[in-house]
Design a protein around this motif. Structure first.
Motif, mmCIF file in Angstrom:
data_model
loop_
_atom_site.group_PDB
_atom_site.id
_atom_site.type_symbol
_atom_site.label_atom_id
_atom_site.label_comp_id
_atom_site.label_asym_id
_atom_site.label_seq_id
_atom_site.Cartn_x
_atom_site.Cartn_y
_atom_site.Cartn_z
ATOM 1 N N ARG A 26 -40.775 -71.357 19.458
ATOM 2 C CA ARG A 26 -39.654 -71.700 20.336
ATOM 3 C C ARG A 26 -39.265 -70.522 21.204
ATOM 4 O O ARG A 26 -38.417 -70.649 22.076
ATOM 5 C CB ARG A 26 -38.432 -72.048 19.492
ATOM 6 C CG ARG A 26 -38.577 -73.288 18.702
ATOM 7 C CD ARG A 26 -37.463 -73.299 17.694
ATOM 8 N NE ARG A 26 -37.470 -74.562 16.969
ATOM 9 C CZ ARG A 26 -36.713 -74.796 15.922
ATOM 10 N NH1 ARG A 26 -35.890 -73.889 15.503
ATOM 11 N NH2 ARG A 26 -36.761 -75.945 15.312
ATOM 12 N N GLY A 323 -30.791 -76.477 16.705
ATOM 13 C CA GLY A 323 -31.747 -75.469 17.149
ATOM 14 C C GLY A 323 -31.349 -74.127 16.584
ATOM 15 O O GLY A 323 -30.209 -73.939 16.142
ATOM 16 N N TYR A 327 -33.113 -70.138 20.223
ATOM 17 C CA TYR A 327 -33.453 -71.320 21.016
ATOM 18 C C TYR A 327 -32.246 -71.776 21.830
ATOM 19 O O TYR A 327 -32.362 -72.107 23.012
ATOM 20 C CB TYR A 327 -33.928 -72.451 20.099
ATOM 21 C CG TYR A 327 -34.040 -73.774 20.826
ATOM 22 C CD1 TYR A 327 -35.156 -74.063 21.612
ATOM 23 C CD2 TYR A 327 -33.011 -74.701 20.758
ATOM 24 C CE1 TYR A 327 -35.240 -75.256 22.302
ATOM 25 C CE2 TYR A 327 -33.080 -75.904 21.446
ATOM 26 C CZ TYR A 327 -34.202 -76.180 22.216
ATOM 27 O OH TYR A 327 -34.280 -77.357 22.910
#
Lengths: 352, 304
Positions: A26, A323, A327
């Motif tokens: 990510r 998240g 992120y």
């Protein structure tokens, strides 16, 4: 003071997840255009600097006590408890009582460092912070652990993106958002010496060191970390290194971005902001909190009052989806590239 | 009658603390008379200021008088002494009676009472620790004083100091959850240097406490939270003196004193009337209340 718990390797996202490679990373947005300097930087959990500093201060000053809401582990205060078992007050899961008792401990001549997850400490005990800490000018230190979106996937119930705006509204309370272990330690040292109420954010999200080892904290004083005359990036906390990386990207494109490290959100270094507005003509703010009322709001107020120029405010301005911390910061436009893009857009708008 | 309080209405005189070893009857008589003087002065303050919380003022006056007159180890010249006893007024809205009590015992000049609630006065509607000598906590919002007092008592424990902490809360205020958080802490840390006094007048702003949110059984609840519980007539100076003045402490347990009181006591038309939470006596009511308090003067043979 040498920060504890260094991690070698890329700056990554997520609470406590640095160093663990994950498929389909990510962090591509962060690392995409990062200079090797950032990719290879050691990263630190600022709680380590917090507790190391607190233990050192408490060894010198018997008045210092810790006050926690069952948060010894999440505040990383085990070392403090080991060193001073009688000086760590656990009130259980009871934040109103925690801040009220801290006010009483202060009235009894102690210097309480109240340490709990920022989301619960600030939201649950808001009136105690207003009345028992700020209005009463009690000598207590509120240490908001894992603020912003540090709890990542645990979600908005555990995120503390509103604390800066809430607490900045309070008279008499100094609000500090340190960016790295050096600044965290400096802020804690200053808070212990200052006679009055202070709120300090202490993040768990791994960050590289961005301030020199001899950096000191002064309320109402910003530090220029990168020179530039085309645009100013004002940031603090876990976002500051990203702003610095953005300024380096912009420099490579011939855009001079000044980076103001603004740990002291209240009081704000209005003079530095106004000077930046006058000399660079455009400002981008970037913070791990709601910009309305937060650092962005504070900077915008100063700019509007003294030298109106365009200001772009980046921050976590909504209840975030699931998240990791990193992120989410990327998603809310605060990857280095995102911050650089905001600066470019602002400059383009000004020139067009 | 002048529309504002003038020095002619400052009837309060300094009350001497009874010397150590003074006969109990003399001490009680002196406390009773001081409480009457405090009520007379507070009545004038509220009447002329046109605001205040006289109902709660009058239910709390006797506890305040006994604490400052004969219990607390505090003095006007020792307000910063780390070893002084601590008193926290959690029901901060009875600031009027608190200021008068502080003035009676020399913490404030009596003349300063004339500024009560006036613009820029330090004697505002709720006490401020930064501006009023002797005030340990800035209170007003309910449910704040007890946690602060627990912190004070814990600080004394950490210092191995014999100093005592007292807190006066309202009874309606016990509906705030922060109090019960604090009571858990007081019990957990075994703070037998803490005394919680509840001004149990049975009324809150809009109705009785029981109609608003039932507190009963308050004594059992406090006992279940680890407190040593006593109940006392909160207008009986002798009983209050015996209980609050006792330095005997239940081993390892904080004390919880339920002081049964009447809002507006002892004024005939105020007593136990919910409207007198913050009603202001008009000229006729002021005169009547004064006359009732005058009739209780020692020379008149009365007793509160």
């Amino acid at each position: 003071m040498a920060p504890q718990g260094p991690r070698r390797g890329p700056v990554r996202d997520g609470a406590g997840r640095a160093g663990r490679p994950r498929p389909g990373s990510r962090r591509c947005a962060v690392t995409q255009r990062l200079a090797p300097r950032w990719l290879e930087a050691e990263t630190f959990d600022c709680r380590d600097a917090f507790v190391e500093t607190l233990v050192a201060l408490a060894s010198e000053d018997p008045r210092i006590v810790g006050v926690v809401n069952d948060s010894v582990g999440s505040s990383k205060l085990d070392a403090f408890r080991t060193a001073f078992p009688d000086r760590l007050v656990n009130v259980g899961i009871a934040e109103q009582d925690m801040v009220g008792m801290a006010a009483g401990l202060a009235g009894g001549g102690r210097i309480p460092f109240v340490s709990g997850a920022a989301c619960f400490l600030t939201a649950r005990a808001m009136e105690q912070i207003k009345v028992d800490a700020a209005y009463s000018r009690n000598n207590l230190k509120l240490c908001g652990m894992s603020p912003g979106v540090a709890y990542g996937e645990l979600g908005p119930t555990h995120h503390s993106i509103e604390d800066v705006a809430w607490l900045r509204a309070l008279d008499q309370l100094v609000v500090v958002v340190p960016a790295d272990p050096v600044e965290t330690a400096a802020a804690i040292r200053w808070a212990a010496a200052y006679e009055g109420p202070v709120f300090v954010r202490v993040s768990r999200t791994p960050v590289p060191q961005v301030h020199p080892a001899d950096h000191t904290f002064t309320p109402g004083r910003a530090t220029v970390l990168h020179e530039g005359d085309d645009v100013t990036l004002v940031s603090n906390g876990t976002v500051l290194w990203r702003a610095l990386a953005a300024a380096e990207q912009l420099a490579a494109e011939g855009i001079g971005a000044r980076v103001l490290s603004m740990a002291s959100v209240s009081p704000l270094d209005t003079a530095a902001v106004v000077q930046a507005a006058r000399e660079t003509g455009a400002l981008v703010t970037a913070e791990e909190s709601v910009p309305r009322g937060g650092l962005g709001g504070a900077v915008a107020e100063a700019v509007v009052a003294h030298h109106p120029v365009p200001v772009r405010m980046l921050g976590v301005d909504a209840f975030a989806p699931t998240g990791s911390a990193g992120y989410l910061l990327d998603r809310y436009g605060m990857s280095p590239e995102g911050i650089a893009r905001a600066a470019r857009e602002l400059l383009h708008r000004r020139r067009s | 009658m002048p529309s504002t309080l003038s020095h002619a209405h400052l009837t309060l005189t300094r009350a001497p603390r009874p010397p150590a070893g003074a006969p109990r009857d003399e001490v009680v008589a002196q406390l009773r008379e001081t409480a009457r003087q405090i009520r007379l002065q507070d009545l004038a303050l509220v009447h002329f200021a046109g605001a205040g919380h006289i109902g709660g003022d009058f239910s709390a006056v006797d506890v305040l008088t006994v604490l400052y007159g004969a219990v607390l180890d505090v003095a006007p010249d020792r307000v910063d002494d780390p070893e002084r006893d601590r008193f926290v007024l959690s029901k901060g809205h009875v600031a009027g009676s608190y200021y008068v009590t502080l003035a009676a015992y020399g913490f404030l000049p009596v003349e300063q009472l004339a500024t009560f609630l006036k613009p820029l006065s330090t004697l505002g509607g709720h006490p401020n620790r930064l501006h009023v000598p002797g005030v340990e906590a800035s209170t007003g919002p309910l449910g704040h004083g007890l946690p602060i007092a627990v912190g004070q008592a814990l600080a004394a424990r950490l210092d191995s100091s014999p100093r005592q902490t007292y807190v006066l809360t309202g009874d309606g205020e016990m509906q705030e959850g922060s109090n019960w958080e604090a009571m858990m802490s007081a019990s957990h840390y075994g703070l037998d240097n803490l005394t919680v006094v509840v001004d149990r007048n049975g009324l809150q702003q809009g109705a009785s406490t029981e109609a608003s949110m039932d507190l009963a059984p308050l004594a059992d609840k406090a006992r279940a939270f680890g407190f040593a519980v006593s109940e006392v007539d909160g207008h009986d100076h002798g009983a209050l003196l015996d209980l609050l003045g006792s330095r005997e402490r239940p081993g390892g347990r904080p004390r919880f004193v339920i002081a049964h009181t009447h809002k507006g006591h002892p004024i005939s038309f105020m007593s136990d009337q919910v409207a007198w939470h913050h009603k202001v006596p008009d000229a006729d009511q002021y005169a009547t209340a004064r006359a009732e308090l005058d009739a209780l003067a020692p020379a008149a043979g009365g007793a509160l």
